[in-house]
Motif scaffolding. Structure first.
Motif, PDB file in Angstrom:
ATOM      1  N   GLN A   3    -127.282  26.810  18.915  1.00 31.82           N
ATOM      2  CA  GLN A   3    -127.334  25.544  19.646  1.00 31.82           C
ATOM      3  C   GLN A   3    -126.272  24.590  19.128  1.00 31.82           C
ATOM      4  O   GLN A   3    -125.627  23.883  19.903  1.00 31.82           O
ATOM      5  N   ARG A   4    -126.070  24.562  17.828  1.00 27.26           N
ATOM      6  CA  ARG A   4    -125.034  23.710  17.245  1.00 27.26           C
ATOM      7  C   ARG A   4    -123.650  24.166  17.718  1.00 27.26           C
ATOM      8  O   ARG A   4    -122.774  23.347  17.988  1.00 27.26           O
ATOM      9  N   LEU A   6    -122.958  25.594  20.583  1.00 32.08           N
ATOM     10  CA  LEU A   6    -122.820  25.140  21.967  1.00 32.08           C
ATOM     11  C   LEU A   6    -122.498  23.652  22.009  1.00 32.08           C
ATOM     12  O   LEU A   6    -121.607  23.228  22.750  1.00 32.08           O
ATOM     13  N   GLU A   7    -123.197  22.863  21.214  1.00 38.17           N
ATOM     14  CA  GLU A   7    -122.914  21.424  21.167  1.00 38.17           C
ATOM     15  C   GLU A   7    -121.478  21.164  20.740  1.00 38.17           C
ATOM     16  O   GLU A   7    -120.799  20.305  21.302  1.00 38.17           O
ATOM     17  N   VAL A  20    -122.208  31.251  27.797  1.00 46.10           N
ATOM     18  CA  VAL A  20    -123.188  31.474  26.736  1.00 46.10           C
ATOM     19  C   VAL A  20    -123.565  32.943  26.816  1.00 46.10           C
ATOM     20  O   VAL A  20    -124.152  33.400  27.792  1.00 46.10           O
ATOM     21  N   HIS A  22    -125.725  35.855  25.314  1.00 45.70           N
ATOM     22  CA  HIS A  22    -126.910  36.171  24.502  1.00 45.70           C
ATOM     23  C   HIS A  22    -126.922  37.679  24.293  1.00 45.70           C
ATOM     24  O   HIS A  22    -126.962  38.442  25.264  1.00 45.70           O
ATOM     25  N   VAL A  54    -133.611  30.893  26.186  1.00 49.53           N
ATOM     26  CA  VAL A  54    -132.313  30.613  25.563  1.00 49.53           C
ATOM     27  C   VAL A  54    -131.393  29.934  26.573  1.00 49.53           C
ATOM     28  O   VAL A  54    -130.771  28.908  26.284  1.00 49.53           O
ATOM     29  N   ASN A  57    -132.510  26.338  27.680  1.00 50.75           N
ATOM     30  CA  ASN A  57    -132.137  25.355  26.666  1.00 50.75           C
ATOM     31  C   ASN A  57    -130.643  25.062  26.723  1.00 50.75           C
ATOM     32  O   ASN A  57    -130.217  23.906  26.658  1.00 50.75           O
ATOM     33  N   ALA A  58    -129.830  26.101  26.866  1.00 48.74           N
ATOM     34  CA  ALA A  58    -128.374  25.919  26.925  1.00 48.74           C
ATOM     35  C   ALA A  58    -127.973  25.104  28.154  1.00 48.74           C
ATOM     36  O   ALA A  58    -127.116  24.216  28.065  1.00 48.74           O
ATOM     37  N   ARG A  61    -128.795  21.405  27.559  1.00 44.24           N
ATOM     38  CA  ARG A  61    -127.816  20.776  26.662  1.00 44.24           C
ATOM     39  C   ARG A  61    -126.502  20.524  27.399  1.00 44.24           C
ATOM     40  O   ARG A  61    -125.903  19.468  27.264  1.00 44.24           O
ATOM     41  N   THR A  71    -123.866  32.083  32.069  1.00 45.33           N
ATOM     42  CA  THR A  71    -124.690  32.797  31.090  1.00 45.33           C
ATOM     43  C   THR A  71    -124.552  34.298  31.303  1.00 45.33           C
ATOM     44  O   THR A  71    -124.320  34.758  32.424  1.00 45.33           O
ATOM     45  N   SER A  98    -127.407  33.493  11.909  1.00 44.71           N
ATOM     46  CA  SER A  98    -128.515  33.669  12.836  1.00 44.71           C
ATOM     47  C   SER A  98    -129.382  34.787  12.307  1.00 44.71           C
ATOM     48  O   SER A  98    -129.043  35.449  11.343  1.00 44.71           O
TER      49      SER A  98
END
Length: 126
Positions: A3-4, A6-7, A20, A22, A54, A57-58, A61, A71, A98
């Motif tokens: 998540q960090r 992606l931010e 993203v 996964h 996942v 959430n992405a 954000r 994705t 991770s």
């Protein structure tokens, strides 16, 4: 840490096309979630189901930055899968770690492997 990562990408590369990825781990001797996935009748469907949270959430954000993301789900060893897909992108942004402590100590750190083997620039977010 994903998540960090992606931010970081959203904040520092607002004009970039962001995918993203996964990676649902393939079966391993260590067991865990990957083994559960391998035991499913339809591993691809199980990976998609697991990925929903996942990706949700992405997307949430990314929406905060008014950015749409793409994705994608892959099944396999995370570092190898990321490196194998690297040529499709301009850069990789991933979290510094991770998985569980056991994964990091015995299997190895995904970020380390990606940095060592990637043919494109890698940004490791902490």
């Amino acid at each position: 840490m994903a998540q960090r990562a992606l931010e970081y990408a959203l904040e520092n590369h607002p004009e970039a096309e962001i995918t993203v990825l996964h990676v649902a781990g393939g079966p391993s001797l260590m067991g865990g979630a990957a083994t559960g996935l391998a035991l499913e009748d339809e591993p691809e469907e199980a990976a998609e189901e697991h990925s929903k949270a996942v990706f949700e959430n992405a997307r949430e954000r990314a929406a905060q930055y008014d950015v749409e993301i793409t994705t994608e789900i892959q099944i396999g060893q995370p570092a190898r899968t990321i490196v194998n897909r690297a040529d499709d992108f301009d850069a990789i942004v991933l979290g510094s770690h991770s998985g569980s402590l056991v994964d990091r100590l015995i299997v190895g750190n995904v970020a380390q492997k990606v940095v060592r083997h990637s043919p494109i620039p890698v940004i490791v977010a902490r």
